[in-house]
Scaffold this motif. Structure first.
Motif, short mmCIF file in Angstrom:
data_model
loop_
_atom_site.label_atom_id
_atom_site.label_comp_id
_atom_site.label_asym_id
_atom_site.label_seq_id
_atom_site.Cartn_x
_atom_site.Cartn_y
_atom_site.Cartn_z
N ASN A 12 44.07 38.28 46.71
CA ASN A 12 43.55 38.78 47.99
C ASN A 12 43.68 40.31 48.09
N GLY A 13 43.37 40.96 46.98
CA GLY A 13 43.35 42.42 46.97
C GLY A 13 44.66 43.09 46.64
N LYS A 14 45.73 42.30 46.46
CA LYS A 14 47.04 42.91 46.22
C LYS A 14 47.61 42.44 44.89
N ASP A 15 48.06 43.38 44.04
CA ASP A 15 48.69 42.98 42.77
C ASP A 15 50.00 42.26 43.04
N MET A 16 50.14 41.07 42.48
CA MET A 16 51.38 40.32 42.66
C MET A 16 51.90 39.93 41.29
N VAL A 53 39.89 28.01 44.36
CA VAL A 53 40.07 29.42 44.69
C VAL A 53 38.98 30.20 43.95
N VAL A 54 38.77 31.43 44.34
CA VAL A 54 37.73 32.24 43.70
C VAL A 54 38.40 33.17 42.68
N VAL A 55 38.05 33.03 41.41
CA VAL A 55 38.64 33.87 40.36
C VAL A 55 37.52 34.73 39.77
N ASP A 56 37.73 36.05 39.82
CA ASP A 56 36.71 37.00 39.35
C ASP A 56 35.32 36.63 39.86
N GLY A 57 35.24 36.29 41.14
CA GLY A 57 33.95 36.04 41.78
C GLY A 57 33.41 34.64 41.66
N GLU A 58 34.09 33.77 40.90
CA GLU A 58 33.57 32.42 40.74
C GLU A 58 34.57 31.38 41.25
N GLN A 69 46.93 31.98 32.46
CA GLN A 69 45.52 32.31 32.15
C GLN A 69 44.92 33.24 33.22
N ALA A 70 45.53 33.25 34.39
CA ALA A 70 44.99 34.08 35.47
C ALA A 70 45.55 35.51 35.43
N HIS A 71 46.44 35.76 34.47
CA HIS A 71 47.02 37.10 34.32
C HIS A 71 45.90 38.14 34.20
N GLY A 72 45.96 39.17 35.05
CA GLY A 72 44.95 40.23 34.98
C GLY A 72 43.67 39.93 35.73
N LYS A 73 43.59 38.76 36.36
CA LYS A 73 42.36 38.42 37.07
C LYS A 73 42.51 38.66 38.57
N GLU A 74 41.35 38.63 39.26
CA GLU A 74 41.35 38.76 40.71
C GLU A 74 41.13 37.41 41.35
N VAL A 75 42.02 37.04 42.25
CA VAL A 75 41.94 35.73 42.87
C VAL A 75 41.81 35.88 44.39
N THR A 76 40.87 35.13 44.97
CA THR A 76 40.79 35.07 46.43
C THR A 76 41.15 33.66 46.86
#
Lengths: 159, 288
Positions: A12-16, A53-58, A69-76
């Motif tokens: 959600n826009g924040k590095d965790m 959830v939405v990962v890198d837009g999908e 596997q989600a390391h380095g990706k953007e998740v909403t």
């Protein structure tokens, strides 16, 4: 032998950043490590869609992706849809159309439709039904959910 | 899920090297839509799981000298959106669309669908009908085999434990070949095929040429219906003959009897689906 890794995910826009066992699903990482319990795990084998959830837009199933596997990706996640107290138009439309009863499946529907409506500003009812064919609701039936999606599309197009 | 060691090589070469070193105590994870479900339910967890989902060499769809190259790591969604697939093998778009739901198509890969090798795989029949081949890389180099030679049995392929399926090749002679895929499941969304089928053909002088018929979910692996193909090859287009080819295809299958459908119902479906896919391919073909 347990294998642990440090991972950083932009949620959600924040590095965790956290330290996880490699066997943990992204859904479990979101809930247990980041305490984002809006993502619901239902069937945990890729059928019900509650954990979407939405990962890198999908939109993807967070039970079918490992946290590592989600390391380095953007998740909403569903928590990323509203702006503070202001609901996202899709959330607003679900509320107005009574698009939920028990609410268990709702985060998955919201994130799936969020991604779908971002890319389809003027969908038909058929396209909406197709878009949510990977999400199962056992209370309401789908009519009010589809109505909510049609409403939300209008609002999002206007904004 | 039991613990495992997780590795993520950053190139195909290093993945092959690691496979050679660690096999048979390593398993490959691509999209994960099948394998992660397996891992949750089995006690037989490998020592190491190797994630290849981000290997750049397994991505991309390109025109190459001998046809169309599809990276094994291409997702079903990417297939549905690709202009080269739309131009040269549009039946694949329809087949990809019938797989799972949007969330699983965004993760699941075409290579994964093939090597998982369930009899009802929806990528299989169209690719078989287009004479697809696969490139398999091991420590001794690359070998190219026909896709039908990859399939050995339910969840069993001819891949060795130290080999990786890297590419699917649709040969030049099949590019743009009229083809159709049809899946029959119990629901529209997220259903396994009771039967799926694909046919491809050219029409020359009003006769069938290079007809291919493939069916899935009705034998231990996706199969080609060689007798039905032979029956029609070279004959004049005729609805009655197509119908008879459907009946012949039934004799080439061995469908199971289970809670989803009886054997006799599946047999009826084979005849109908084979007939429909051939007729649909005829409709797409140039008739001179």
């Amino acid at each position: 032998m347990a294998d642990n890794r440090e991972i950083t995910i932009k949620v959600n826009g924040k590095d965790m950043t956290t330290y996880v066992e490699t066997r943990l699903s992204l859904g479990d990482v979101l809930r247990e490590h980041f305490h984002l319990t809006g993502t619901h795990l239902g069937c945990e084998h890729g059928v019900c869609g509650a954990c979407t959830v939405v990962v890198d837009g999908e939109p993807i199933r967070s039970c079918l992706m490992l946290g590592v596997q989600a390391h380095g990706k953007e998740v909403t996640t569903v928590e990323g849809l509203s702006k503070g107290e202001d609901l996202h138009p899709i959330q607003e439309a679900f509320w107005k159309n009574h698009g939920l009863q028990c609410g268990y499946c709702t985060p998955g529907f919201l994130t799936t439709l969020f991604s779908f409506l971002e890319n389809n500003s003027d969908p038909t009812e058929r396209e909406i039904r197709e878009a949510i064919s990977g999400n199962i609701c056992r209370c309401t039936g789908y009519q009010n959910i589809v109505n909510a999606a049609l409403d939300a599309a209008k609002v999002m197009k206007g904004s | 899920m039991r613990p495992f060691e997780f590795i993520k090589p950053d190139s195909e070469a290093s993945a092959i090297e690691l496979l050679g070193k660690l096999s048979p105590n390593v398993r490959i994870l691509a999209g994960g839509t099948d394998y992660l479900v397996d891992l949750k339910h089995t006690a037989d967890v490998p020592k190491t799981v190797m994630d290849i989902s981000r290997l750049p060499e397994l991505k991309g769809i390109d025109e190459v000298d001998d046809g169309l190259r599809i990276g094994a790591g291409v997702t079903h969604t990417e297939i549905m959106q690709n202009p080269l697939i739309k131009k040269y093998a549009p039946a694949m778009i329809h087949a990809a669309h019938t797989i799972g739901a949007v969330q699983t198509r965004n993760l699941g890969t075409i290579g994964g669908n093939l090597v998982t090798c369930v009899p009802s795989m929806d990528s299989g029949p169209t690719l078989v009908a287009l004479d697809a081949e696969v490139n398999i890389v091991g420590k001794d180099g690359t070998r190219r085999i026909s896709l039908t030679d990859l399939f050995v049995g339910p969840r069993k392929t001819s891949l060795k434990s130290n080999e990786l399926l890297t590419e699917i090749i649709i040969p030049k002679r099949s590019l743009g070949k009229p083809a159709n895929f049809y899946k029959f499941g119990l629901r529209k969304g997220q259903a396994l095929a009771l039967v799926n089928a694909a046919s491809s053909l050219w029409i020359k002088g009003g006769c069938f040429k290079d007809l291919r018929i493939s069916i899935g979910a009705v034998a231990p692996v996706v199969i080609r219906c060689l007798k039905a193909e032979k029956y029609l090859e070279g004959k004049k287009i005729d609805e009655k003959l197509v119908k008879e080819a459907g009946n012949i295809a039934v004799t080439e299958a061995k469908p199971i009897d289970d809670f989803r459908a009886s054997q006799s119902y599946r047999n009826d479906l084979i005849a109908v689906l084979v007939t429909r896919t051939i007729n649909a391919a005829i409709d797409l073909a140039d008739k001179d």
